[in-house]
Write an enzyme that holds these catalytic residues in place. Structure first.
Site, PDB file in Angstrom:
ATOM      1  N   LYS A 201      23.007   5.451 -10.907  1.00 51.94           N
ATOM      2  CA  LYS A 201      23.588   6.735 -11.273  1.00 51.94           C
ATOM      3  C   LYS A 201      23.063   7.144 -12.632  1.00 51.94           C
ATOM      4  O   LYS A 201      22.857   6.309 -13.514  1.00 51.94           O
ATOM      5  CB  LYS A 201      25.116   6.657 -11.296  1.00 51.94           C
ATOM      6  CG  LYS A 201      25.749   6.396  -9.945  1.00 51.94           C
ATOM      7  CD  LYS A 201      27.270   6.364 -10.043  1.00 51.94           C
ATOM      8  CE  LYS A 201      27.902   6.116  -8.680  1.00 51.94           C
ATOM      9  NZ  LYS A 201      29.390   6.086  -8.756  1.00 51.94           N
ATOM     10  N   GLY A 202      22.881   8.455 -12.785  1.00 51.22           N
ATOM     11  CA  GLY A 202      22.391   8.981 -14.040  1.00 51.22           C
ATOM     12  C   GLY A 202      23.242  10.126 -14.531  1.00 51.22           C
ATOM     13  O   GLY A 202      24.303  10.432 -13.980  1.00 51.22           O
ATOM     14  N   THR A 203      22.765  10.752 -15.592  1.00 56.05           N
ATOM     15  CA  THR A 203      23.512  11.852 -16.192  1.00 56.05           C
ATOM     16  C   THR A 203      23.613  13.040 -15.252  1.00 56.05           C
ATOM     17  O   THR A 203      24.633  13.737 -15.224  1.00 56.05           O
ATOM     18  CB  THR A 203      22.827  12.278 -17.496  1.00 56.05           C
ATOM     19  OG1 THR A 203      22.685  11.131 -18.343  1.00 56.05           O
ATOM     20  CG2 THR A 203      23.641  13.335 -18.218  1.00 56.05           C
ATOM     21  N   TYR A 204      22.580  13.266 -14.470  1.00 64.77           N
ATOM     22  CA  TYR A 204      22.517  14.485 -13.658  1.00 64.77           C
ATOM     23  C   TYR A 204      22.679  14.229 -12.167  1.00 64.77           C
ATOM     24  O   TYR A 204      22.618  15.171 -11.380  1.00 64.77           O
ATOM     25  CB  TYR A 204      21.180  15.192 -13.890  1.00 64.77           C
ATOM     26  CG  TYR A 204      20.855  15.380 -15.345  1.00 64.77           C
ATOM     27  CD1 TYR A 204      21.725  16.074 -16.178  1.00 64.77           C
ATOM     28  CD2 TYR A 204      19.691  14.851 -15.889  1.00 64.77           C
ATOM     29  CE1 TYR A 204      21.436  16.237 -17.514  1.00 64.77           C
ATOM     30  CE2 TYR A 204      19.394  15.013 -17.228  1.00 64.77           C
ATOM     31  CZ  TYR A 204      20.278  15.707 -18.039  1.00 64.77           C
ATOM     32  OH  TYR A 204      19.998  15.868 -19.364  1.00 64.77           O
TER      33      TYR A 204
ATOM     34  N   LYS B 183      22.370  10.938  -8.859  1.00 66.72           N
ATOM     35  CA  LYS B 183      22.273   9.548  -8.438  1.00 66.72           C
ATOM     36  C   LYS B 183      21.014   9.333  -7.624  1.00 66.72           C
ATOM     37  O   LYS B 183      20.362  10.281  -7.172  1.00 66.72           O
ATOM     38  CB  LYS B 183      23.502   9.147  -7.631  1.00 66.72           C
ATOM     39  CG  LYS B 183      23.710   9.959  -6.365  1.00 66.72           C
ATOM     40  CD  LYS B 183      24.972   9.538  -5.617  1.00 66.72           C
ATOM     41  CE  LYS B 183      26.215   9.865  -6.438  1.00 66.72           C
ATOM     42  NZ  LYS B 183      27.462   9.550  -5.673  1.00 66.72           N
TER      43      LYS B 183
ATOM     44  N   ASP C 229       8.662   6.025 -22.986  1.00 72.94           N
ATOM     45  CA  ASP C 229       9.949   5.384 -22.685  1.00 72.94           C
ATOM     46  C   ASP C 229       9.732   4.104 -21.882  1.00 72.94           C
ATOM     47  O   ASP C 229      10.453   3.832 -20.923  1.00 72.94           O
ATOM     48  CB  ASP C 229      10.854   6.349 -21.928  1.00 72.94           C
ATOM     49  CG  ASP C 229      12.319   5.896 -21.941  1.00 72.94           C
ATOM     50  OD1 ASP C 229      12.683   5.101 -22.831  1.00 72.94           O
ATOM     51  OD2 ASP C 229      13.091   6.333 -21.074  1.00 72.94           O
TER      52      ASP C 229
END
Length: 661
Positions: free
Chosen positions: A63-66, A68, A178
């Site tokens: 899951k991420g900020t915006y 999944k 990154d």
């Protein structure tokens, strides 16, 4: 998953990147120039379509900020894919949308076996859905966390593939920015797949980038200090952090707060565990604070350690570094490797005998004789604390080179940070998902005591933070990282300028004594840490010579202390006419004639340098000169002048001797 577009022939290969002249179009136009492109390109769809008809959705991978990421199987072909869903209503920052679209464009343009591939992209007014390659083995982070320590062969296998992918990116003008364990995935065959190009960008060698992004634990000094950078050098630094983690199983920079981490990274200060690794020279090269001296991706790809055991190098390019660092690093690494093999062989032959005191002293003296630049890249003695780059010009005396009691030493370090790793970094780093993890047992916990893993004593001396982080607070490697931050968030100028570095503690008397004894001149021979019998003849030692105890008492000047340790005062007196070179060549015997002339220990050319013979009669006589006349004998007559004038020189020497008498 409803509302995504169905494939339609003739669809434009864009993602609604805006009107001509807009920033989005500029991004798309720049990335479109990347070569080579994939043979069939990436399908981009904008018509209504139900993805559930094409894919069978399965478990959530992350899951991420915006949104999944879910694993899915294509119904028609049976191919397993990863579906990344991004909800537009959660994207509040326009810059984040630019990064998402840039990630899609860049990943669509790259075609490399160790970079995650994008198959299709669906977009409507609510979502962006990306169908990408699935890496079944998960993140490299989890792989290392389970094993704690990888073999050198396995480490080299992973690192070669990472370097190959990064070199491909740099060759095509893309900088990742990154690189971290969470963004490196493994497929069924344990091959590397680099993911998450959300912070990547195009770069040009004559231009600088000014977006300060990435994960703090992998951030370069330029990033944490808000300095402009070209791009590839920040990836080289991150590769150094990655290799350190692969080799040692822990993070090199483990500052327990914002200020400490900034100081560690800015000074290139990291712990170097004592377990041997031939990769330590390459790690130091990649973690050079000065980006001009740091290894480039070409240097890394052509390094001997990366290509050891392989028939070909990672790339067919030439190293672009102009400095002497590659050759020097290779020589030093070879020296460490050969020295280690020789030491192991000798230990086996001697029944694993421990090194003697004289061997330890010899190793320390060798390390001190190295040049300043060589000391910057390698440390020969495990008990020597290396100098910081800012203090290379002023050599420290051996008396303050302290042995480390915790079996570790630091590289490029000026101090040692004590204490247990404390709380995580503040919110200014936006790195809650990168600093702590609960899914893996700490090495110091009782539950972690399993065969083959680190002992509690070893764990206590290593960075406690390591690479352990909380699973629920960390995004999947498939997901874009929302860790972008400005320089004002990353650094308060007072933090770096005001940070103090612990100074080394003063040496103890025993260490000063050993230092002073080791500084004696070459004429005094030592055997097994004791002076030879001929040198320490009792008849030669004056009863009036000061002892170590008397010299340590108040009132004795420091100058007298140094003289007394190096030689008897009569020998090194400023008023002495004895040649130190001739004295060093003496072979003192047990039995000598009762009376000999002074020429037996004096070079004739020393007398020839004296112009004013009359003045010698008024000069004070050297102390103990008579005693040395009585004891010294049978030494060869040193004469460095023309041998044709030997008679004349000898007569002048006799004349001077008579004046002295």
């Amino acid at each position: 998953m409803e509302g995504a577009a169905a494939p339609v022939a003739g669809d434009r290969p864009d993602l609604g990147l805006g009107a001509p002249g807009s920033p989005r179009e500029a991004v798309a136009g720049a990335t479109a120039a990347l070569e080579p492109r994939k043979p069939h390109g990436v399908k981009r769809h904008h018509h209504k379509h139900n993805l559930k008809h094409r894919y069978e959705l399965q478990e959530t991978l992350g899951k991420g900020t915006y949104g999944k990421v879910k694993r899915a199987t294509e119904r028609f072909s049976g191919r397993v894919v990863a579906i990344k869903s991004i909800r537009k209503d959660k994207i509040k920052d326009e810059q984040d949308m630019v990064h998402i679209r840039r990630e899609i464009e860049i990943m669509s343009s790259l075609n490399h076996p160790h970079i995650i591939s994008i198959y299709e992209v669906f977009e409507n007014k609510d979502k962006i859905v990306i169908i990408m390659e699935y890496a079944s083995k998960g993140e490299l982070y989890d792989y290392i966390s389970e094993r704690r320590r990888l073999s050198e062969r396995e480490t080299r296998h992973f690192f070669r593939q990472i370097v190959s992918a990064v070199h491909y990116c740099h060759k095509n003008g893309v900088v990742h920015r990154d690189l971290k364990l969470e963004n490196i995935l493994l497929d069924d065959n344990c091959n590397i797949k680099i993911a998450d190009f959300g912070l990547s960008n195009l770069y040009q060698k004559d231009k600088f980038l000014q977006t300060f992004c990435g994960s703090p634990l992998y951030a370069s000094p330029e990033i944490v200090n808000g300095r402009p950078y070209r791009g590839p050098e920040v990836d080289s630094w991150a590769l150094g952090v990655l290799l350190y983690t692969l080799v040692y199983g822990t993070m090199p920079f483990d500052g327990f707060d914002h200020k400490n981490l900034i100081r560690q990274i800015s000074s290139g200060e990291y712990r170097e565990p004592t377990q041997p690794s031939d990769a330590r020279g390459l790690i130091r090269w990649m973690l050079m604070v000065n980006p001009d001296r740091r290894a480039t991706i070409e240097d890394i790809a052509n390094h001997w350690w990366v290509n050891w055991g392989y028939k070909s190098s990672v790339c067919d390019c030439d190293a672009l570094h102009d400095s002497e660092s590659p050759l020097l690093a290779r020589i030093i690494d070879w020296h460490h490797r050969s020295t280690g093999l020789q030491a192991d062989t000798e230990a086996k032959m001697k029944g694993l005998a421990k090194p003697t005191t004289s061997e330890v002293m010899l190793e320390r003296q060798r390390s001190l004789k190295k040049s300043k630049k060589e000391n910057d890249f390698a440390q020969s003695g495990q008990d020597a604390v290396p100098e910081s780059p800012s203090k290379l010009s002023s050599k420290r005396p051996k008396g303050i080179l302290k042995k480390r009691s915790n079996s570790e030493h630091r590289s490029h370090s000026t101090g040692f940070i004590e204490g247990v790793v404390g709380p995580a970094l503040p919110s200014t780093f936006k790195m809650e998902q990168d600093l702590c993890r609960t899914g893996v047992l700490l090495p110091s916990s009782p539950e972690a005591e399993v065969p083959g893993k680190l002992s509690p004593k070893q764990s206590a001396t290593m960075p406690k933070k390591g690479i352990l982080k909380k699973t629920q607070q960390r995004e999947s490697g498939y997901y874009s990282s929302p860790e972008r931050s400005e320089s004002s968030e990353l650094l308060d100028s007072n933090d770096v300028m005001g940070s103090s570095i612990p100074s080394p503690s003063p040496p103890d008397p025993a260490r000063v004594t050993s230092h002073s004894l080791s500084c004696r001149r070459k004429g005094i021979l030592k055997h097994s840490s004791k002076y030879s019998a001929g040198t320490m003849d009792p008849a030669l030692v004056s009863p009036e010579m000061p002892t170590l105890e008397s010299l340590s008492e108040p009132g004795v000047p420091a100058e007298g202390l140094s003289r007394s340790y190096s030689r008897p005062s009569s020998v090194i007196s400023d008023d002495s006419v004895l040649s130190s070179d001739s004295f060093d060549l003496l072979d003192l015997q047990e039995n000598r004639p009762a009376r000999q002339r002074i020429r037996s220990c004096v070079s004739a050319e020393n007398f020839l340098q004296i112009q004013d013979f009359e003045g010698l009669q008024n000069r004070p006589r050297p102390q103990y000169l008579k005693r040395y006349r009585n004891r010294l004998a049978d030494s060869s007559f040193s004469l460095l002048t023309d041998m044709d004038d030997v008679t004349q020189v000898y007569k002048q020497a006799l004349e001077i001797c008579s004046k002295l008498n």
